[in-house]
Every structure is written in structure tokens, then in C-alpha cells.
Scaffold this motif. Sequence first.
Motif, PDB file in Angstrom:
ATOM      1  N   SER A  57       0.823  -1.208   0.000  1.00  0.00           N
ATOM      2  CA  SER A  57       0.000   0.000   0.000  1.00  0.00           C
ATOM      3  C   SER A  57       0.856   1.255   0.000  1.00  0.00           C
ATOM      4  O   SER A  57       0.485   2.273  -0.596  1.00  0.00           O
ATOM      5  N   CYS A  58       2.022   1.170   0.650  1.00  0.00           N
ATOM      6  CA  CYS A  58       2.931   2.319   0.683  1.00  0.00           C
ATOM      7  C   CYS A  58       3.459   2.630  -0.717  1.00  0.00           C
ATOM      8  O   CYS A  58       3.514   3.795  -1.128  1.00  0.00           O
ATOM      9  N   VAL A  59       3.841   1.589  -1.460  1.00  0.00           N
ATOM     10  CA  VAL A  59       4.343   1.788  -2.824  1.00  0.00           C
ATOM     11  C   VAL A  59       3.248   2.382  -3.701  1.00  0.00           C
ATOM     12  O   VAL A  59       3.492   3.316  -4.491  1.00  0.00           O
ATOM     13  N   THR A  60       2.025   1.858  -3.575  1.00  0.00           N
ATOM     14  CA  THR A  60       0.897   2.400  -4.337  1.00  0.00           C
ATOM     15  C   THR A  60       0.691   3.873  -4.032  1.00  0.00           C
ATOM     16  O   THR A  60       0.484   4.704  -4.934  1.00  0.00           O
ATOM     17  N   THR A  61       0.759   4.207  -2.753  1.00  0.00           N
ATOM     18  CA  THR A  61       0.576   5.598  -2.331  1.00  0.00           C
ATOM     19  C   THR A  61       1.694   6.490  -2.853  1.00  0.00           C
ATOM     20  O   THR A  61       1.451   7.594  -3.362  1.00  0.00           O
ATOM     21  N   MET A  62       2.932   6.020  -2.749  1.00  0.00           N
ATOM     22  CA  MET A  62       4.069   6.830  -3.178  1.00  0.00           C
ATOM     23  C   MET A  62       4.076   7.041  -4.692  1.00  0.00           C
ATOM     24  O   MET A  62       4.409   8.123  -5.183  1.00  0.00           O
ATOM     25  N   ILE A  63       3.711   5.998  -5.445  1.00  0.00           N
ATOM     26  CA  ILE A  63       3.638   6.144  -6.904  1.00  0.00           C
ATOM     27  C   ILE A  63       2.587   7.187  -7.277  1.00  0.00           C
ATOM     28  O   ILE A  63       2.808   8.033  -8.156  1.00  0.00           O
ATOM     29  N   SER A  64       1.447   7.147  -6.583  1.00  0.00           N
ATOM     30  CA  SER A  64       0.400   8.144  -6.829  1.00  0.00           C
ATOM     31  C   SER A  64       0.933   9.541  -6.592  1.00  0.00           C
ATOM     32  O   SER A  64       0.684  10.465  -7.390  1.00  0.00           O
ATOM     33  N   TYR A  65       1.713   9.710  -5.512  1.00  0.00           N
ATOM     34  CA  TYR A  65       2.220  11.045  -5.188  1.00  0.00           C
ATOM     35  C   TYR A  65       3.357  11.485  -6.101  1.00  0.00           C
ATOM     36  O   TYR A  65       3.572  12.688  -6.277  1.00  0.00           O
ATOM     37  N   VAL A  66       4.081  10.556  -6.677  1.00  0.00           N
ATOM     38  CA  VAL A  66       5.087  10.933  -7.669  1.00  0.00           C
ATOM     39  C   VAL A  66       4.393  11.587  -8.871  1.00  0.00           C
ATOM     40  O   VAL A  66       4.818  12.652  -9.349  1.00  0.00           O
ATOM     41  N   TYR A  67       3.316  10.969  -9.331  1.00  0.00           N
ATOM     42  CA  TYR A  67       2.554  11.540 -10.446  1.00  0.00           C
ATOM     43  C   TYR A  67       1.886  12.852 -10.032  1.00  0.00           C
ATOM     44  O   TYR A  67       1.836  13.817 -10.817  1.00  0.00           O
ATOM     45  N   ILE A  68       1.371  12.903  -8.795  1.00  0.00           N
ATOM     46  CA  ILE A  68       0.708  14.124  -8.310  1.00  0.00           C
ATOM     47  C   ILE A  68       1.688  15.291  -8.259  1.00  0.00           C
ATOM     48  O   ILE A  68       1.411  16.383  -8.772  1.00  0.00           O
ATOM     49  N   ILE A  69       2.844  15.060  -7.648  1.00  0.00           N
ATOM     50  CA  ILE A  69       3.835  16.132  -7.511  1.00  0.00           C
ATOM     51  C   ILE A  69       4.354  16.565  -8.881  1.00  0.00           C
ATOM     52  O   ILE A  69       4.549  17.757  -9.143  1.00  0.00           O
ATOM     53  N   THR A  70       4.583  15.591  -9.764  1.00  0.00           N
ATOM     54  CA  THR A  70       5.044  15.916 -11.115  1.00  0.00           C
ATOM     55  C   THR A  70       4.024  16.796 -11.838  1.00  0.00           C
ATOM     56  O   THR A  70       4.392  17.780 -12.502  1.00  0.00           O
TER      57      THR A  70
END
Length: 321
Positions: A210-223
Motif C-alpha cells: 500500500s505504501c508503494v501504491t501511495t508513493m507512486i500516486s504522489y510521484v505523479y501528483i507532484i510531477t
Amino acid sequence: MNGRNDSNVKEFILLGFPGSLKLKSFLFMFFFFMYILTISGNVAIIVLVKSTIRLHTPMYFFLCNLSFLEIWYTTSLVPKTLVILVSQDQTITFIGCITQMYFVFSLGCTEYFLLAVMAYDRYLAICHPLHYNTIMSRTLCLRMAFSSWVCGFLIISLPAFLITRLSFCDSNVINHFFCDIEPWVVLSCTDTYTIDIVWFLIAFTVILGSCVTTMISYVYIITTILKISSVQGRQRAFSTCSSHLTVVLIWYGSTIFLHVIPFKQSSLELSKIVTLLNTIVTPLLNPFIYTLRNTEVKEAFRSAFQTTAQTLFDRKQKDNK
């Protein structure tokens, strides 16, 4: 491991926080105050969202699920801890212990899934705003929330079942303030290798997955946010997910330490301190984080307060007449 539970130990003693009466009295007041604030804060979030039309969105639907979860997560822990602190009876039956453990960790797993779902929701809102309302329909919201709850409760069924197959023959003192798997399983006089491996794999999969899923989402969000040309636009976009990101960092920081590190190599006393952050402090912080860092929630609170104050004033004026 035995094929049946031939345990001679039918109840356990929760060691809690050994110390003087003054220390226990202080801890009782601290836990009680934190518990009341946690319940009040999360109930306030639920009531506010339900009573404010403009907050009837997927983001706040998931926030209500999270607040509801935090109420029961804290309730599964704190009341028994308060009893232990103020009374001489520190015992808990085997059934009571397995029940508490099951609900604490089931609700904990559900929170991981909900946080990942909330991150996905923010990803769609910021990275695909034109298709957001179409994709994040009411049906999808209900399915994602329901799946989070069901998966959270199902996944803990296996370690709970394996614990019922263990035998506890000698010491019955659990060095914790609740029935945590870590200090409980080490008391078993039968082989615990299977449950050690199962628990580690569950913790590794649920937490890091779940952490990886969350972090990947935030990589796209921040980008995506960084590509927004206006400063005001970037600030507005980031404000919609900053509260969730803060909660994620606090929650995952403490739980990765507790459950991904193999527990027989970690300090039980240190685990108690980190567990306090994870099970008592974090559920308290969530409603305040969402209140202080979210403009929409602050405006809704302000509007609700003004409406309530005006209603009371009008009622008082009417009574005076």
C-alpha cells in the motif's frame, strides 16, 4: 505445531506500564484525555461532512471512512488500557486477547488500504481532472471503501487462526498494554516459525504494498503540480492532498518500524513507545491535520460555527421577547 490448542494458560496478564502509582495516574489521565479528543474530533469530521453539501465528494467520503475507522481502532485499545492502569486486575482471557488482537490489526490493515485508495483518488483529481467525475463514480467509491474493509478483516484471519493453534504453557505475562502479536507469540511453548513467517509476509505485503501504491500516486501528483504554471494554481492543487500526505508519512513511518522489522530482533520496550504514536497519537492527529491543513474543511467548520451561533442568538432573542 500441535494440531489442537492444548494450552494450559487460559488467561494472560497485560504488563502495561510498570511504575509508581503517580506515573500510572498520569498515564491514565493522558490516555483518557487523548481518547476523548480522538473520539470527539473524528465524530466532528463525520458530522461536518454529512451536514455540508459541498463536502459530499469522494475525497470526503473516504475521509469519513477513515474517521469512523479511527474511532473503533482507538476504542479497541484504550478502554482496556485504562482499566489496567486504574485497577489491580491486569488479566485478559485467551478469547478476549485474540479478539482484541484481531480487531486492532484488522482495522490497522483497513487503514493501509484506505490511505492507498485516498492517494489514488487524489491522483485522479489532480492528474486527470477532466475525467475525475466520470471515473470516480459513487459506485466505484463504495466498492473501493467496501473492499478496503473486507480485505483488512480477511487478511488477519490467518494469523488469528494460527495463534489459536499455539500452546502457552509457562509464562502468561504479555509485555505490552494490549494483545500485540509480537510479545504474545514469544510466550508460546510450541514452534512459532509458521506464524512468524506468515505475519512477516502479511506485514511486508500490506504495509509496503500500500505504501508503494501511495508513493507512486504522489510521484505523479507532484510531477503534475510542478507543471502548473501559476503559483496560486500549484498551491491550490497541493492543498487538496497535503493533509493526506501528512497522515501517510506519520502512519507509515511508525508502522514500518513496528511490523516490517522481524519482531524477535526488536526491543519490546521501544515497540511500546512507537505503538503509542501509532495507536493513540495518530488517530488523534488525523482530524486536526485535516482541519488545519484543508481550506474546504476550515471553511465548513467556520460556516457551521457561525450558523450554530446565529441559531442560538436568534433563539435567545426569541426567548427574551
